[in-house]
Every structure is written in C-alpha cells, then in structure tokens.
Design an enzyme around this catalytic site. Structure first.
Site, PDB file in Angstrom:
ATOM      1  N   PRO A   1       0.591  -1.581   0.046  1.00 19.82           N
ATOM      2  CA  PRO A   1       0.135   0.049  -0.271  1.00 19.82           C
ATOM      3  C   PRO A   1       1.124   1.268   0.086  1.00 19.82           C
ATOM      4  CG  PRO A   1      -0.425  -1.204   2.180  1.00 19.82           C
ATOM      5  CD  PRO A   1       0.893  -2.199   1.573  1.00 19.82           C
ATOM      6  N   GLU A   2       0.666   2.267  -1.249  1.00 17.36           N
ATOM      7  CA  GLU A   2       1.350   3.019  -1.021  1.00 17.36           C
ATOM      8  C   GLU A   2       0.111   4.931  -0.701  1.00 17.36           C
ATOM      9  OE1 GLU A   2       3.361   4.753  -3.660  1.00 17.36           O
ATOM     10  OE2 GLU A   2       4.603   2.861  -4.658  1.00 17.36           O
TER      11      GLU A   2
ATOM     12  N   LYS B   1       2.208   7.277   5.753  1.00 16.57           N
ATOM     13  CA  LYS B   1       1.903   6.066   5.072  1.00 16.57           C
ATOM     14  C   LYS B   1       1.433   5.267   6.285  1.00 16.57           C
ATOM     15  CE  LYS B   1       4.987   4.511   2.036  1.00 16.57           C
ATOM     16  NZ  LYS B   1       5.374   3.235   0.980  1.00 16.57           N
TER      17      LYS B   1
ATOM     18  N   ARG C   1      15.633  -0.344  -6.874  1.00 18.24           N
ATOM     19  CA  ARG C   1      13.973   0.180  -7.409  1.00 18.24           C
ATOM     20  C   ARG C   1      14.111  -0.241  -8.528  1.00 18.24           C
ATOM     21  NH1 ARG C   1      11.097   1.556  -2.560  1.00 18.24           N
ATOM     22  NH2 ARG C   1      10.052   0.305  -3.690  1.00 18.24           N
TER      23      ARG C   1
END
Ligand SMILES: [Zn+2]
Length: 291
Positions: free
Chosen positions: A2-3, A59, A281
């Site tokens: 989840p962002e 977050k 990433r």
C-alpha cells in the site's frame, strides 16, 4: 504494497466505521515483529479509550484517542463525573495509536462472529459490539502508541506548496526519483506513484534534481498531487474501502502509464517503456516523453 492513496483510503474507511466508538478490550498475539511498542503498553493505551478520529500521516494510519468519562473498570474518573477537568496537556488525554500496514497488513472492521483470519495480530473489541482487527501475513506492518503529536517526518505531498516543493529538491545531486522516494523530504510517495508522476511531468527518473528547471519542478509538483488525488478518488469509490472482512484483497489502482509496463508501448507516443534500476528499485519511463 500500500502506498499513500491506499493508506488514505483505508484511514477514511476506518474513520467512517469506528470514529466515536470506544475500545473495550484488546487481544494481542504472541508475535513480537509487528509491535513497535510493548504489547502491554499498546493494550493499556487503547483500552477504555474513545476513538476520536482516524487519519493518515505519510503512510501511517493514526487513531486519535481520548479518555472516556467512564473507563471500563477502576478508572480514574468516577461515574457521573466526566473528565472535563482533564487538561489537554495531560499525557494520556491525546494518546495515538499508529498503524503502518507494511507490505501485506490489513485492518478489518467486522462482527465478532466472523472467522479470525490466519495472521491476525491484534483484535480490539469495540463498545458497538464490532471488532477491529489487524492482520498481516508477512509482518512488515508496525503497531505502536504515542502520547500525541506523532510526526512521521517529511512533508505531506498533498499539502506542500509549490515553493516548498521546489525548495525540497532544488540543487540536490541525487536522481530525482531517489529524492522523491526519500521519506525525509516528502512522506508517503512510493515507487509506483513516483514513476507515474515523473512520466506526467516529462522528467526521467535518473535526471539529477539539480538539473531540473523551475518550470519542470512546477509540473512535477502538480503531477505528484494529481496522481495521488486520482488514486485516492479511485480507492474511495471502491465499495469496501478495504476495511470490511469481505472486502477486496487487493487494492484497486490507477491505470499505470509506465509503472511495470517495461517493453510495452508508451500510451502517449508508442515508444517502448524502459526500465532502469535506481537504488535497488525498478524505475519505468519513456525515453521520448521524458527528458
Ligand atoms: Zn512516450
């Protein structure tokens, strides 16, 4: 994972369902990994507290708690004697429960009869009769309590002004993508939304922040907020907000224009979307649309 938009959706869904409710008792499982405060402290902080509201900071999901006038048992305030006298500065008066969903964490509001899912680490019984459960198979999620004023660091991307945004990044020698992911600068922007924002702003992920013009920064500022807002709007339109026991397992996401589309044609110009690895990433971009 989840962002920011997904966490915002979950926080809003929780706020709609549990704000105003009171935590009667808390069960915490034996796994230590998700606990960033001792289990006893988490339980003591939550029990007998009213949930004032649920919101998002970066977050993190933030539950603002307040002492109820009638604590469950042997509380400090006697019946019929509301704690009006309590000073807002009193340590316990504005306790906060902080939940980070990590990779696979979920929060569910359900009836007690609903079967307890595997990997449930915390169950809060609410005065309304429902339960609030934290489930996390991979245990990268985090649970902690604070005495108030929780600050995850960094600037909130949906609230940052253009001036402040430019000041955060201008002159940095790092690639702009890495700077966008630096949670000490902006909080809550993850890999997917960083790639999507850079695509919309026409800036390559590896571009050094120091070489980006004022005008391009303006575009990027707008792109970041636009991408996050669109994703929040999509999440908010889902039926369950992901907090009902029968809710969707996965998050409904914005249609990606570049993220995870390596080798596919750019939706704008038809060129092949490329992938580069930056700080371990994957970054995705179109070499024609992004400079
Ligand atoms: Zn393109």
């Amino acid at each position: 994972m989840p962002e920011l938009p997904e966490v915002e959706t979950v926080a809003r869904g929780l706020d709609r369902r549990v704000a105003g409710d009171t935590v009667e008792s808390v069960w915490i499982g034996s796994r230590k990994q998700p606990l960033k405060s001792p289990a006893g402290v988490i339980a003591a902080t939550l029990e007998g507290k009213r949930i004032v509201r649920v919101s998002r900071a970066g977050k993190h999901i933030v539950f603002d708690l307040e002492e109820t006038a009638h604590p469950k048992k042997g509380g400090r305030a006697a019946r019929g004697e509301p704690r009006r006298a309590a000073s807002p500065h009193q340590s316990d008066a504005h306790a906060q429960w902080i939940v980070h969903l990590g990779m696979t964490g979920r929060m569910v509001v359900c009836e007690p009869a609903v079967e307890i899912a595997k990997h449930t680490h915390l169950i809060a019984k609410l005065a309304s009769g429902r339960e609030l459960r934290f489930i996390d198979p991979r245990m990268f999620g985090k649970l902690s309590v604070h005495s108030g004023g929780f600050d995850p660091g960094g600037v909130e991307p949906l609230e940052v002004s253009e001036e402040r945004f430019v000041a955060l990044f201008r002159g940095r020698k790092t690639p702009i993508k890495s700077a966008l992911l630096n949670q000490k600068l902006l909080r809550g922007v993850g890999n997917i939304y960083a790639d999507e924002s850079l695509f919309r702003a026409g800036i390559r992920p590896r571009r050094r922040a120091a070489t980006i013009t004022r005008e391009q920064f303006g575009k990027l500022h707008r792109a970041v907020r636009e991408v996050l807002r669109e994703a929040i709007a999509l999440g908010g339109s889902s039926v369950s907000d992901y907090v009902d026991a029968d809710g969707e397992e996965g998050f409904f996401q914005l249609q990606h224009r570049v993220y995870a589309r390596e080798g596919e044609p750019c939706l704008v110009c038809g060129s092949t979307v490329r992938r580069v690895v930056l700080s371990n990433r994957s970054s995705h971009y179109c070499s024609k649309c992004q400079k």
